[in-house]
Write a protein that holds these residues in place. Structure first.
Motif, PDB file in Angstrom:
ATOM      1  N   ALA A 139       0.853  -1.200   0.000  1.00  0.00           N
ATOM      2  CA  ALA A 139       0.000   0.000   0.000  1.00  0.00           C
ATOM      3  C   ALA A 139       0.883   1.242   0.000  1.00  0.00           C
ATOM      4  N   SER A 140       1.890   1.232  -0.860  1.00  0.00           N
ATOM      5  CA  SER A 140       2.907   2.289  -0.855  1.00  0.00           C
ATOM      6  C   SER A 140       2.333   3.677  -1.135  1.00  0.00           C
ATOM      7  N   SER A 141       1.270   3.756  -1.946  1.00  0.00           N
ATOM      8  CA  SER A 141       0.709   5.079  -2.271  1.00  0.00           C
ATOM      9  C   SER A 141       0.135   5.757  -1.029  1.00  0.00           C
ATOM     10  N   TYR A 142      -0.444   4.977  -0.123  1.00  0.00           N
ATOM     11  CA  TYR A 142      -0.969   5.555   1.112  1.00  0.00           C
ATOM     12  C   TYR A 142       0.163   6.113   1.970  1.00  0.00           C
ATOM     13  N   PHE A 143       1.252   5.360   2.087  1.00  0.00           N
ATOM     14  CA  PHE A 143       2.372   5.813   2.902  1.00  0.00           C
ATOM     15  C   PHE A 143       3.040   7.036   2.285  1.00  0.00           C
ATOM     16  N   THR A 144       3.148   7.071   0.972  1.00  0.00           N
ATOM     17  CA  THR A 144       3.726   8.243   0.317  1.00  0.00           C
ATOM     18  C   THR A 144       2.889   9.480   0.610  1.00  0.00           C
ATOM     19  N   GLN A 145       1.566   9.357   0.493  1.00  0.00           N
ATOM     20  CA  GLN A 145       0.682  10.481   0.797  1.00  0.00           C
ATOM     21  C   GLN A 145       0.828  10.916   2.256  1.00  0.00           C
ATOM     22  N   MET A 146       0.849   9.946   3.147  1.00  0.00           N
ATOM     23  CA  MET A 146       0.922  10.234   4.571  1.00  0.00           C
ATOM     24  C   MET A 146       2.234  10.911   4.941  1.00  0.00           C
ATOM     25  N   PHE A 147       3.355  10.358   4.494  1.00  0.00           N
ATOM     26  CA  PHE A 147       4.650  10.927   4.844  1.00  0.00           C
ATOM     27  C   PHE A 147       4.872  12.285   4.169  1.00  0.00           C
ATOM     28  N   ARG A 148       4.345  12.474   2.968  1.00  0.00           N
ATOM     29  CA  ARG A 148       4.471  13.766   2.301  1.00  0.00           C
ATOM     30  C   ARG A 148       3.653  14.827   3.035  1.00  0.00           C
ATOM     31  N   ALA A 149       2.447  14.470   3.451  1.00  0.00           N
ATOM     32  CA  ALA A 149       1.609  15.414   4.187  1.00  0.00           C
ATOM     33  C   ALA A 149       2.265  15.794   5.514  1.00  0.00           C
ATOM     34  N   ARG A 150       2.884  14.836   6.181  1.00  0.00           N
ATOM     35  CA  ARG A 150       3.569  15.130   7.427  1.00  0.00           C
ATOM     36  C   ARG A 150       4.701  16.123   7.225  1.00  0.00           C
ATOM     37  N   ALA A 151       5.421  16.017   6.116  1.00  0.00           N
ATOM     38  CA  ALA A 151       6.489  16.975   5.813  1.00  0.00           C
ATOM     39  C   ALA A 151       5.915  18.373   5.588  1.00  0.00           C
ATOM     40  N   LEU A 152       4.838  18.444   4.840  1.00  0.00           N
ATOM     41  CA  LEU A 152       4.218  19.735   4.543  1.00  0.00           C
ATOM     42  C   LEU A 152       3.661  20.405   5.793  1.00  0.00           C
ATOM     43  N   VAL A 153       3.061  19.602   6.667  1.00  0.00           N
ATOM     44  CA  VAL A 153       2.426  20.166   7.860  1.00  0.00           C
ATOM     45  C   VAL A 153       3.443  20.422   8.964  1.00  0.00           C
ATOM     46  N   PHE A 154       4.231  19.413   9.347  1.00  0.00           N
ATOM     47  CA  PHE A 154       5.083  19.543  10.519  1.00  0.00           C
ATOM     48  C   PHE A 154       6.359  20.347  10.262  1.00  0.00           C
ATOM     49  N   ARG A 155       6.983  20.187   9.104  1.00  0.00           N
ATOM     50  CA  ARG A 155       8.183  20.969   8.814  1.00  0.00           C
ATOM     51  C   ARG A 155       7.846  22.311   8.188  1.00  0.00           C
ATOM     52  N   ASP A 156       7.109  22.293   7.073  1.00  0.00           N
ATOM     53  CA  ASP A 156       6.892  23.525   6.313  1.00  0.00           C
ATOM     54  C   ASP A 156       5.921  24.484   7.000  1.00  0.00           C
ATOM     55  N   ARG A 157       4.834  23.960   7.546  1.00  0.00           N
ATOM     56  CA  ARG A 157       3.820  24.838   8.142  1.00  0.00           C
ATOM     57  C   ARG A 157       4.114  25.145   9.602  1.00  0.00           C
ATOM     58  N   MET A 158       4.505  24.125  10.380  1.00  0.00           N
ATOM     59  CA  MET A 158       4.660  24.309  11.820  1.00  0.00           C
ATOM     60  C   MET A 158       6.100  24.554  12.244  1.00  0.00           C
ATOM     61  N   GLY A 159       7.057  24.313  11.337  1.00  0.00           N
ATOM     62  CA  GLY A 159       8.447  24.588  11.639  1.00  0.00           C
ATOM     63  C   GLY A 159       9.111  23.632  12.600  1.00  0.00           C
ATOM     64  N   TRP A 160       8.609  22.398  12.686  1.00  0.00           N
ATOM     65  CA  TRP A 160       9.222  21.415  13.570  1.00  0.00           C
ATOM     66  C   TRP A 160      10.570  20.961  13.011  1.00  0.00           C
ATOM     67  N   ASP A 161      11.435  20.547  13.913  1.00  0.00           N
ATOM     68  CA  ASP A 161      12.738  20.015  13.529  1.00  0.00           C
ATOM     69  C   ASP A 161      12.593  18.515  13.268  1.00  0.00           C
ATOM     70  N   VAL A 162      12.134  18.193  12.078  1.00  0.00           N
ATOM     71  CA  VAL A 162      11.934  16.792  11.700  1.00  0.00           C
ATOM     72  C   VAL A 162      12.777  16.483  10.470  1.00  0.00           C
ATOM     73  N   THR A 163      13.047  15.207  10.273  1.00  0.00           N
ATOM     74  CA  THR A 163      13.868  14.775   9.141  1.00  0.00           C
ATOM     75  C   THR A 163      12.984  14.549   7.919  1.00  0.00           C
ATOM     76  N   VAL A 164      13.305  15.231   6.834  1.00  0.00           N
ATOM     77  CA  VAL A 164      12.554  15.090   5.581  1.00  0.00           C
ATOM     78  C   VAL A 164      13.542  14.745   4.477  1.00  0.00           C
ATOM     79  N   GLU A 165      13.282  13.644   3.795  1.00  0.00           N
ATOM     80  CA  GLU A 165      14.110  13.227   2.657  1.00  0.00           C
ATOM     81  C   GLU A 165      13.194  12.905   1.483  1.00  0.00           C
ATOM     82  N   GLY A 166      13.507  13.495   0.345  1.00  0.00           N
ATOM     83  CA  GLY A 166      12.682  13.278  -0.830  1.00  0.00           C
ATOM     84  C   GLY A 166      11.258  13.752  -0.663  1.00  0.00           C
TER      85      GLY A 166
END
Length: 218
Positions: free
Chosen positions: A13-40
């Motif tokens: 179910a890779s498409s679900y995980f891609t959507q989920m992990f991409r959304a987490r990058a957009l919300v937690f790093r880009d929007r909220m400014g958390w210090d999280v690891t984002v690759e690709g």
């Protein structure tokens, strides 16, 4: 529709995980400014890779996810017992098979008009979390939340009991317990029906063909 996923589904179910992990990058790093690891463009941490979490996601038409969260048993390492431990002065040694930690609660950025609103996705996610917990014997959900969310949880109809407040230099964070009950399940379901203006009940679906891979550690 609420989709239940485990780490074992990351290939099938890779498409679900891609959507989920991409959304987490957009919300937690880009929007909220958390210090999280984002690759690709994907936000993935060691709990995703090294532990055995259970994920819950809101799925709309066309296999589009509009919200997701992650559950970890408190009988093993959690974010509160590791990454978040220094946020609080209290000794928060929470370890019980009937208490699970919820992290990475994420309402996905809306990509298309006509899909569920952010508020509806959040309520459906919480409703699904309560229903999954009831079916699994989970009695409480533990999590860290910002003070700004207190009013939001109250309006939705599922408020946590605060256990501790973070040190002032950390911010206005709390750790709390959400009690799982039939009454809460009914309240969230009615809230969701009113928002959607229909009588559909939230339904849970396993990503795998069998639910045998879901382990709740009882």
């Amino acid at each position: 529709m609420l989709q239940i996923l485990t780490r074992r589904d990351r290939e099938t179910a890779s498409s679900y995980f891609t959507q989920m992990f991409r959304a987490r990058a957009l919300v937690f790093r880009d929007r909220m400014g958390w210090d999280v690891t984002v690759e690709g463009g994907l936000e993935i941490d060691r709990f995703d890779d090294e532990h055995d979490p259970i994920y819950l996601a809101v799925k709309e038409e066309g296999d589009m996810l509009t919200g997701s969260l992650r559950l970890l048993p408190t009988t093993s390492e959690t974010m509160l017992s590791s990454e978040f431990q220094h946020f609080f002065n209290e000794d928060l040694d929470i370890c019980s098979p009937s208490i699970w930690e919820c992290t990475r609660f994420c309402v996905h950025p809306l990509g298309e008009a006509g899909h569920a609103s952010s508020q509806t996705a959040a309520v459906e996610l919480l409703s699904g979390l309560c229903r999954l917990s009831l079916k699994s014997g989970i009695e409480h959900i533990m999590g860290v939340y910002d003070v700004s969310m207190i009013g939001v949880y109250r309006r939705i109809g599922w408020s946590p009991a605060p256990l501790a407040r973070s040190r002032p230099e950390i911010g206005n964070l709390y750790v709390g317990l959400w009690e799982v009950s039939e009454e809460t399940d009914r309240r969230l379901e009615q809230r969701l029906k009113a928002m959607r203006k229909d009588d559909r009940s939230p339904s849970l679906q396993f990503a795998s063909s069998s639910s045998a891979n879901i382990q709740f550690s009882f």
